[in-house]
Design an enzyme around this catalytic site. Structure first.
Site, mmCIF file in Angstrom:
data_model
loop_
_atom_site.group_PDB
_atom_site.id
_atom_site.type_symbol
_atom_site.label_atom_id
_atom_site.label_comp_id
_atom_site.label_asym_id
_atom_site.label_seq_id
_atom_site.Cartn_x
_atom_site.Cartn_y
_atom_site.Cartn_z
ATOM 1 C CE LYS A 53 -3.939 -2.228 2.014
ATOM 2 N NZ LYS A 53 -4.529 -2.694 3.210
ATOM 3 C CD GLN A 97 -3.671 -4.293 6.381
ATOM 4 O OE1 GLN A 97 -3.431 -3.397 5.765
ATOM 5 N NE2 GLN A 97 -4.261 -5.708 5.850
ATOM 6 C CG ASP A 120 -9.746 0.151 4.836
ATOM 7 O OD1 ASP A 120 -9.303 -0.158 3.555
ATOM 8 O OD2 ASP A 120 -9.083 -0.161 5.723
HETATM 9 N N1 GUN Z 1 -7.127 -6.765 5.821
HETATM 10 C C1 GUN Z 1 -7.403 -7.323 4.984
HETATM 11 N N2 GUN Z 1 -7.908 -6.525 3.968
HETATM 12 C C2 GUN Z 1 -7.781 -5.450 4.509
HETATM 13 C C3 GUN Z 1 -8.404 -3.980 3.881
HETATM 14 O O1 GUN Z 1 -8.704 -3.764 2.715
HETATM 15 N N3 GUN Z 1 -8.136 -2.917 4.654
HETATM 16 C C4 GUN Z 1 -7.726 -3.203 6.078
HETATM 17 N N4 GUN Z 1 -7.621 -2.050 6.750
HETATM 18 N N5 GUN Z 1 -7.119 -4.150 6.438
HETATM 19 C C5 GUN Z 1 -7.507 -5.361 5.681
#
Ligand code: GUN
Length: 284
Positions: A53, A97, A120
Site C-alpha cells: 500500500k 490494517q 477503506d
Molecule cells: N485486511 C485485509 N484486507 C484489508 C483491507 O482492505 N483493509 C484493512 N484495513 N485491513 C485489511
C-alpha cells in the site's frame, strides 16, 4: 466457448495513471494527497499488504506514512493515534490494517476514524452513505469489482441479475449495495444457501467472495455470464487460487477474472482512488 479475461493488472495500471495525473494537478494547487497506514503487531501477511500500500502511494506521488506498533499497544494508545491523524491536515486517508490483536476492538477503532478520512470505507457512516446513496467512501474490493464490470461496458446493470456469494461486511454486503445502486437485480447468497446452483444458474453476473475453493463450478454457471472471483486461497500444490473453478468456468462464462491478476490488484488501486478523492474533497 472460452471466456474473455478481465485483466486486473492492466485496469489497475490505467486507473493508477489517472490517479497520478490528478495528484500532480492537486499538487500544483498546494495539496499533496496523504495516506497514513497503521499496522499493529507482526502478522506476516499484513506486513506484506501494508508495504504494498505504501509503495503504491509512492508510485502515484502521494505522501504516505507507515506507523508500525508492537502487538502490546493498548486500545487507548491506538485510538489516540487515530485521533491525532484525524486532526493532521497533511493526512487525507487513514487505514488501520486488520486484523488487530485480540485485546483491541476493531469496530471501536474503525468508528474513531473520521468518516472524511475513511478510505477503506469500513466506517458505519460510509456503509450508511452507500446504502442511502449519499457521498461517502466505498469499500475498496467491491468498488474494484464494479470498475471491472465498467471496463467491459457494464455500468448500468438495469435488467441484469447479479448473484453475490458471500456476505462479509467488507465485500459481500457492500458489493450487493453497489450492484443495487447500478440498477441490477441482486441476490445475496452464502456457501450454505440451499441449492446455490439454482441461484447462480440464473445470474448474468456472479461475484464469488467466500474464501473457499470451487464455490462456483461450470455446471453452476449460465453460458456467457460474467464471473468475478474475489477469493484468495491456496490449492493442493500451494498455488494461489480463487473461489471459482477457473478451468471449468472459463469454458462457460463470457468474462472471468483470473486469480492472481484479477480483483487482487484492484483493491489497492481503489484505496488510491479513495485517498485521491478525500484529498480533492478537503482541498475544495
Ligand atoms: N485486511 C485485509 N484486507 C484489508 C483491507 O482492505 N483493509 C484493512 N484495513 N485491513 C485489511
Amino acid at each position: 466457448m472460452t471466456a474473455q479475461l478481465i485483466d486486473g493488472n492492466a485496469l489497475s495500471r490505467q486507473l493508477r495513471s489517472e490517479v497520478a495525473q490528478r495528484a500532480a494537478a492537486l499538487k500544483t494547487r498546494g495539496t499533496t494527497p496523504g495516506l497514513a497506514v497503521i499496522l499493529v503487531g507482526d502478522n506476516p501477511a499484513s506486513q506484506v499488504y501494508v508495504r504494498n500500500k505504501v509503495k503504491a502511494c509512492e508510485d502515484v506521488g502521494f505522501h504516505s506514512v507507515l506507523e508500525k506498533y508492537d502487538a502490546s499497544m493498548t486500545e487507548a494508545e491506538l485510538l489516540a493515534r487515530v485521533e491525532a491523524l484525524n486532526n493532521d491536515p497533511s493526512i487525507h486517508g487513514i487505514l488501520v490494517q486488520l486484523p488487530l490483536p485480540g485485546h483491541i476492538d476493531d469496530h471501536k477503532v474503525i468508528e474513531t476514524i473520521s468518516p472524511l478520512k475513511d478510505v477503506d470505507g469500513f466506517h458505519v457512516a460510509s456503509a450508511g452513505a452507500l446504502m442511502v446513496g449519499e457521498i461517502g467512501f466505498k469499500a475498496c474490493t467491491p468498488y474494484g469489482c464494479m470498475k471491472m464490470l465498467e471496463s467491459i461496458g457494464m455500468k448500468d446493470l438495469r435488467g441484469k441479475h447479479a448473484v453475490v456469494i458471500g456476505r462479509s461486511n467488507i465485500v459481500g454486503k457492500p458489493m450487493a449495495m453497489m450492484l443495487l445502486a447500478a440498477n441490477a437485480t441482486v441476490t445475496v447468497c452464502h456457501s450454505g444457501t440451499a441449492d446455490l446452483a439454482a441461484m447462480t444458474r440464473q445470474a448474468d453476473i456472479v461475484v464469488a467472495a467466500v474464501g473457499k475453493r470451487n464455490v462456483l463450478t461450470a455446471d453452476m454457471c449460465k453460458s456467457g455470464a460474467v464471473v468475478i472471483d474475489v477469493g484468495m486461497n491456496r490449492n493442493d500444490e500451494g498455488k494461489l487460487c480463487g473461489d471459482v473453478d477457473f478451468d471449468g468456468v472459463k469454458e462457460v462464462a463470457g468474462f472471468i477474472t483470473p486469480v492472481p491478476g484479477g480483483v487482487g490488484p484492484m483493491t489497492i488501486t481503489m484505496l488510491l482512488v479513495n485517498t485521491m478523492e478525500a484529498a480533492e474533497r478537503s482541498a475544495g
